[in-house]
Design a protein around this motif. Structure first.
Motif, short mmCIF file in Angstrom:
data_model
loop_
_atom_site.label_atom_id
_atom_site.label_comp_id
_atom_site.label_asym_id
_atom_site.label_seq_id
_atom_site.Cartn_x
_atom_site.Cartn_y
_atom_site.Cartn_z
N LEU A 48 74.68 -39.42 7.86
CA LEU A 48 75.30 -41.03 7.91
C LEU A 48 76.65 -41.13 7.48
CD1 LEU A 48 72.18 -42.85 6.03
CD2 LEU A 48 72.81 -43.06 8.29
N LYS A 49 77.04 -40.03 6.69
CA LYS A 49 78.49 -40.09 6.23
C LYS A 49 79.15 -38.79 6.18
CE LYS A 49 82.33 -41.88 4.32
NZ LYS A 49 83.36 -43.03 4.97
N VAL A 50 80.19 -38.28 6.78
CA VAL A 50 80.67 -37.04 6.82
C VAL A 50 81.81 -36.84 5.94
CG1 VAL A 50 81.58 -35.03 7.92
CG2 VAL A 50 79.74 -36.21 8.89
N GLU A 114 77.13 -33.71 -10.40
CA GLU A 114 78.05 -33.58 -11.42
C GLU A 114 77.79 -31.95 -11.53
OE1 GLU A 114 78.41 -37.26 -14.49
OE2 GLU A 114 77.00 -35.57 -14.93
N LYS A 115 76.69 -31.36 -11.45
CA LYS A 115 76.42 -30.04 -11.61
C LYS A 115 76.90 -29.24 -10.37
CE LYS A 115 72.61 -30.16 -14.90
NZ LYS A 115 71.30 -29.72 -15.40
N LEU A 116 76.69 -29.76 -9.24
CA LEU A 116 77.37 -29.31 -8.02
C LEU A 116 78.67 -29.13 -8.02
CD1 LEU A 116 75.00 -30.78 -5.27
CD2 LEU A 116 74.87 -28.51 -6.22
N LYS A 117 79.32 -30.39 -8.62
CA LYS A 117 81.02 -30.18 -8.54
C LYS A 117 81.42 -29.07 -9.61
CE LYS A 117 81.89 -34.87 -7.13
NZ LYS A 117 82.49 -36.20 -7.41
N ALA A 118 80.80 -29.08 -10.67
CA ALA A 118 81.14 -28.12 -11.85
C ALA A 118 80.89 -26.67 -11.24
CB ALA A 118 80.04 -28.28 -13.18
N ALA A 119 79.99 -26.53 -10.30
CA ALA A 119 79.68 -25.24 -9.75
C ALA A 119 80.67 -24.90 -8.52
CB ALA A 119 78.14 -24.92 -9.31
N HIS A 120 81.61 -25.92 -8.31
CA HIS A 120 82.52 -25.85 -7.04
C HIS A 120 81.89 -25.59 -5.72
CE1 HIS A 120 86.48 -25.84 -9.07
NE2 HIS A 120 85.78 -25.57 -10.20
N MET A 121 81.00 -26.70 -5.60
CA MET A 121 80.13 -26.36 -4.28
C MET A 121 80.44 -27.72 -3.40
SD MET A 121 76.29 -25.26 -5.45
CE MET A 121 75.79 -24.89 -3.58
N PRO A 122 81.46 -27.61 -2.29
CA PRO A 122 81.93 -28.67 -1.78
C PRO A 122 80.89 -29.37 -0.93
CG PRO A 122 83.09 -26.65 -1.22
CD PRO A 122 81.98 -26.24 -1.83
N LEU A 123 81.07 -30.76 -1.09
CA LEU A 123 79.95 -32.01 -0.54
C LEU A 123 80.51 -32.32 0.74
CD1 LEU A 123 79.66 -34.17 -3.70
CD2 LEU A 123 78.52 -32.13 -3.02
N LEU A 124 79.53 -31.87 1.68
CA LEU A 124 79.74 -32.17 3.23
C LEU A 124 79.67 -33.63 3.45
CD1 LEU A 124 78.23 -29.04 4.69
CD2 LEU A 124 80.77 -29.37 4.61
N GLY A 125 78.67 -34.14 2.98
CA GLY A 125 78.39 -35.58 3.50
C GLY A 125 77.08 -35.77 2.89
N LYS A 126 76.79 -37.35 3.36
CA LYS A 126 75.36 -37.74 3.06
C LYS A 126 74.52 -37.84 4.22
CE LYS A 126 75.21 -39.27 -0.71
NZ LYS A 126 75.41 -40.43 -1.26
N THR A 127 73.18 -37.36 4.11
CA THR A 127 72.46 -37.30 5.32
C THR A 127 71.39 -38.39 5.45
OG1 THR A 127 70.90 -35.94 4.09
CG2 THR A 127 72.56 -34.51 5.13
N ASN A 128 70.99 -38.52 6.43
CA ASN A 128 70.21 -39.67 6.99
C ASN A 128 68.71 -39.45 6.23
OD1 ASN A 128 69.39 -42.34 8.26
ND2 ASN A 128 68.84 -41.02 10.21
N LEU A 129 68.01 -40.85 6.17
CA LEU A 129 66.68 -40.80 5.55
C LEU A 129 65.68 -41.97 6.18
CD1 LEU A 129 66.66 -42.14 2.06
CD2 LEU A 129 68.80 -41.51 3.11
N ASP A 130 64.54 -42.13 5.82
CA ASP A 130 64.02 -43.43 6.02
C ASP A 130 64.39 -44.17 4.95
OD1 ASP A 130 61.58 -42.95 8.07
OD2 ASP A 130 61.25 -41.17 6.82
N GLU A 131 64.63 -45.51 5.24
CA GLU A 131 65.02 -46.31 4.16
C GLU A 131 64.43 -46.33 3.00
OE1 GLU A 131 65.87 -51.15 4.13
OE2 GLU A 131 64.76 -50.57 5.69
#
Length: 512
Positions: A48-50, A114-131
């Motif tokens: 939904l958002k890259v 917060e834990k992913l950022k502390a682990a320095h894992m880049p966030l590619l974006g937000k994925t689609n789902l059922d509402e």
């Protein structure tokens, strides 16, 4: 290694190894995934958002660390990840795939972020789902349909079809999902990926938009069991901001997964749940499951049949408890405080009640409205004891079934989904048929026990099937060992991972 096709098909562990050897940078990995996203999204529509610029900034921050600083980080540091849009991300729009939250940019991060950022894992974006995570096909998103990488005319499962499709199509090596009744595991089965629902409370739900609070759980999506183990160890642990968080230390999932890769299951008892198979299961699904069971026996596991007699009531109990909690949780979307606001027409009284009614009519989709109505009815005066109270009693019986089953076996198994991926629109007009997709996954959510789906092969129609492992509460590591062992044994039989059979025109186009 600079070839995008080769790079994105690596597991997260293999990517991390290249980072340690300095053969690639985190920026290289992010750029490769963004290149695939750009090529695949017109077909797959997993995102939904890259958040490309944000991901590159986070990758550069990792690359600029010293070797000593990197040595202190988790093994997956520097490896990019996608996030289901049910999990709030500071500065990145979070919608739960609903019009009612369109445009909302959270001022804070979920604990797992917060834990992913502390682990320095880049966030590619937000994925689609059922509402609001309400569905089994990702057809109920307010914004777009996500396609299954194995067949663009078929669903990827749901509600977390976006995360599963992103990982399955090589747009991301890892993703996070949320699982309320199977929303990580069922898409995993339908897309040939690994999906894990941890023990309830084992991963903080702070910052996960609530659907059904006593059932929701954040968990990993990956292409290998070991990748999920490593990711779960990063995001797991106690969080004082989540009142349901379990106050215990981390479980040794990675150790168990690595032990399983040795393919020695001697001394392990595997329970075959009689009520989660047989009639109603697609023949190809059942055939691959039976073959997987034989593999477990060949590796030394003792397979025993166990009966969980109250599982036959799980679907009914779930579809009373879940809508009841949905009705309560979604009451906050009233047009007053945040999100969408729709004012009544000029010829309608300009009251708060009318504003709320028009906001919810415009902001919620049909499936969300259906579940709110069901839940409100179940909780209404005169019906609470007959419906909600009775469903909670059934839930207790299902918990007891699990306790008795785990006295006979170390881990339980079943097919993950009764069928392979179905075509768009095939079940949209029959909600009950859609709900039946979760028949094997729902019991684990009702009991709060951990469960995992891994690929068990391809059905006769050429589409992926899944096998589910269920472990005792707070013993997540128990399911990782047999899952990793079976994964290794099946890959030997397939001469590689299951996705080697996947046709990827979006990747092929990158070489032209």
């Amino acid at each position: 290694m600079t070839d995008t096709n080769e790079l994105v098909k690596l597991s997260a562990v293999q990517m991390a190894e290249l980072l340690r050897k300095k053969e690639v940078s985190s920026r290289d990995l992010v750029n490769a995934e963004l290149e695939v996203i750009d090529a695949a999204e017109p077909t797959i529509k997993a995102f939904l958002k890259v958040a490309g610029e944000t991901a590159l900034e986070q990758a550069d921050a990792f690359d600029n660390l010293s070797d000593d600083e990197k040595a202190e980080l988790p093994e997956l540091a520097g490896v990019p990840i996608a996030i289901k849009d049910m999990i709030v991300t500071k500065g990145i729009e979070t919608t739960a795939a609903s019009r009612i939250l369109e445009g909302w940019v959270p001022p804070y991060d979920a604990t797992v972020i917060e834990k992913l950022k502390a682990a320095h894992m880049p966030l590619l974006g937000k994925t689609n789902l059922d509402e609001f995570a309400q569905g089994s096909s990702t057809e109920h998103s307010a914004f777009q349909h996500t396609s299954n990488p194995w067949d663009a005319e078929r669903v990827p499962g749901g509600s977390g079809g976006g995360s599963a499709a992103a990982v399955g199509s090589f747009e991301a090596p890892l993703a996070l999902g949320t699982d309320t009744g199977g929303s990580i595991r069922q898409p995993g089965a339908l897309t040939g990926t690994v999906g894990v629902k941890p023990t309830y409370g084992g991963v903080s739900r702070f910052g996960a938009i609530a659907m059904a609070s006593s059932l929701d759980q954040i968990g990993p999506v990956s292409r290998t069991v070991l990748d999920s183990a490593l990711l779960q160890e990063i995001i797991g642990g106690h969080d004082k901001r989540d009142s349901t968080s379990i106050p215990e230390g981390p479980r040794p999932m990675v150790k168990a997964a690595r032990e399983g890769m040795n393919r020695d299951l001697k001394g392990m008892k595997v329970g075959l749940v009689e009520e989660l198979g047989g009639e109603g299961y697609q023949p190809g699904v059942e055939a691959r499951f039976n073959e997987a069971v034989k593999k477990l026996e060949e590796m030394g596991a003792e397979v025993v049949k166990v009966s969980c007699p109250h599982f036959k009531y799980a679907l009914g109990a779930y579809y009373i408890i879940m809508p009841s909690e949905v009705s309560s949780n979604l009451a906050r979307y009233d047009g007053m405080r945040y999100g969408l606001r729709v004012m009544p027409p000029a010829d309608v009284a300009q009251t708060a009640a009318n504003m709320m009614a028009y906001t919810r009519e415009a902001g919620f989709g049909d499936e969300v409205k259906r579940r709110i109505i069901l839940g409100t009815y179940a909780l209404s005066a005169g019906y609470y004891d007959a419906w909600y109270g009775s469903a909670q009693k059934v839930r207790t019986l299902i918990i007891d079934d699990f306790k008795k089953a785990f006295e006979q076996a170390d881990v339980l198994i079943s097919p993950t989904s009764p069928s392979t991926a179905f075509k768009f629109g095939e079940k949209m007009d029959d909600p009950l048929a859609m709900y039946m997709n979760d028949i094997a996954t729902i019991p684990a959510n009702l009991a709060g026990v951990p469960a995992m789906s891994i690929p068990s092969g391809l059905s006769d129609d050429g589409l992926p099937t899944g096998i589910q492992f269920i472990a005792p509460q707070q013993r997540d590591e128990v399911m990782y060992k047999p899952a990793a062992a079976l994964e290794a044994a099946l890959q030997d039989e397939w001469n590689g991972p299951i996705w080697q059979s996947l046709k990827t025109p979006w990747l092929d186009s990158l070489n032209n």
